[in-house]
Scaffold this active site. Structure first.
Site, PDB file in Angstrom:
ATOM      1  N   ASP A 102      37.223  30.904  45.823  1.00 49.94           N
ATOM      2  CA  ASP A 102      38.091  31.994  45.380  1.00 49.94           C
ATOM      3  C   ASP A 102      38.763  31.739  44.019  1.00 49.94           C
ATOM      4  O   ASP A 102      39.356  30.685  43.790  1.00 49.94           O
ATOM      5  CB  ASP A 102      39.163  32.198  46.449  1.00 49.94           C
ATOM      6  CG  ASP A 102      39.829  33.546  46.375  1.00 49.94           C
ATOM      7  OD1 ASP A 102      40.485  33.822  45.359  1.00 49.94           O
ATOM      8  OD2 ASP A 102      39.698  34.320  47.340  1.00 49.94           O
ATOM      9  N   SER A 158      39.303  37.632  43.163  1.00 46.85           N
ATOM     10  CA  SER A 158      39.206  37.824  44.603  1.00 46.85           C
ATOM     11  C   SER A 158      39.125  39.316  44.928  1.00 46.85           C
ATOM     12  O   SER A 158      38.194  39.978  44.488  1.00 46.85           O
ATOM     13  CB  SER A 158      40.397  37.136  45.294  1.00 46.85           C
ATOM     14  OG  SER A 158      40.139  36.922  46.664  1.00 46.85           O
TER      15      SER A 158
END
Length: 282
Positions: free
Chosen positions: A186, A42
């Protein structure tokens, strides 16, 4: 001695804080930016890609604190506690970690967000270079349909911008990213930092902007992964925000206004730290 730098999730505030922290470590003669392996999840995927771009830490730091150099971001509201509660309620029926990841993907695929094109433009503006670096870089994402984790690398044949965008696709906030005929969310859905991917390195520095608590149930939770690396003989150091840094990152790390204060707090925090090994300047 092989060295790995593992960078966890944390929004734009986390990107800025990690950049400031790395610059502050360099200020103190402990430059870790030349690690042999970069593992990014991320926000950490963004910072890892930036480190691989060839820009120095001072230039990367300036891109966080100078409004004229900051990337173009889209404002997103995110209350971490509320987000965790809502996702938790939606996933309450998941009987296993793989099923939980599939449920997260289902929620992400059904959420209303900005377009993929708009979000990709943001990622493009964050990265000084759009090609994969020569040194080892692992970018973690999760297949939104199958729930299976994926690790993108130079050999994967996936554009770096797409890999980083996928790793940064916070479910319910940003759109899942289309790569080929699959869509990805993510990498933090697997683990906040995916520390286990640094296995084999002799020295591992783990930096986690949001602390050590996993946002989702994980088969590779951070603390266990750190223990396993140490059991394998690796020297592992874990750095999380101090009080001032946590305050700067705030309750909404996706708010672009957190960038300058977070970078400054990270740099200040780093100057108080001492790594247990002698660093080399890249």
């Amino acid at each position: 001695m092989t060295e790995a730098l593992v960078l966890g999730g944390g929004g734009v505030g986390g990107i800025a804080w990690m950049t400031g922290l790395l610059a502050g470590l360099a200020d103190a003669g402990q430059d870790v930016s030349g690690a042999d392996l970069l593992v990014g999840t991320s926000a950490g995927a963004t910072v890892a890609a930036q480190l691989g771009s060839g820009l120095g830490l001072e230039e990367l730091y300036a891109r966080q604190v100078d409004p004229a150099l900051q990337s173009a971001e889209i404002m997103a509201e995110m209350d971490l506690e509320k987000f965790a509660a809502e996702i938790g309620a939606a996933l309450g029926s998941a009987a296993s970690v793989p099923q939980l990841r599939r449920e997260v993907g289902r929620v992400a695929l059904g959420s209303r967000t900005v377009s993929e094109e708009a979000r990709r433009a943001v990622i493009e503006s964050r990265l000084p270079a759009h090609g994969w670096p020569e040194r080892a870089l692992k970018v973690v994402a999760v297949d939104a349909g199958s729930g299976e984790p994926v690790v993108f690398e130079r050999a994967s044949g996936v554009p770096l911008v797409d890999a980083v965008a996928a790793s940064c696709a916070v479910p319910g906030v940003w759109p899942p990213v289309t790569i080929g005929d699959r869509r990805y969310v993510d990498g933090g859905v697997r683990s906040i930092a995916n520390v286990d991917l640094a296995a084999g390195a002799d020295r591992v520095l783990v930096i986690v902007p949001l602390g050590i608590t996993e946002p989702f149930a994980s088969e590779q939770p951070l603390e266990r992964a750190v223990e396993e690396l140490r059991a394998q003989g690796a020297e592992v150091v874990l750095i999380a925000p101090d009080e001032a840094s946590a305050t700067a990152i705030g309750d909404n790390p996706l708010n672009p206004a957190t960038r300058a204060p977070s970078a400054e707090a990270g740099r200040a925090q780093a100057r108080t730290l001492a790594l247990p090994w002698t660093r080399r300047t890249p």
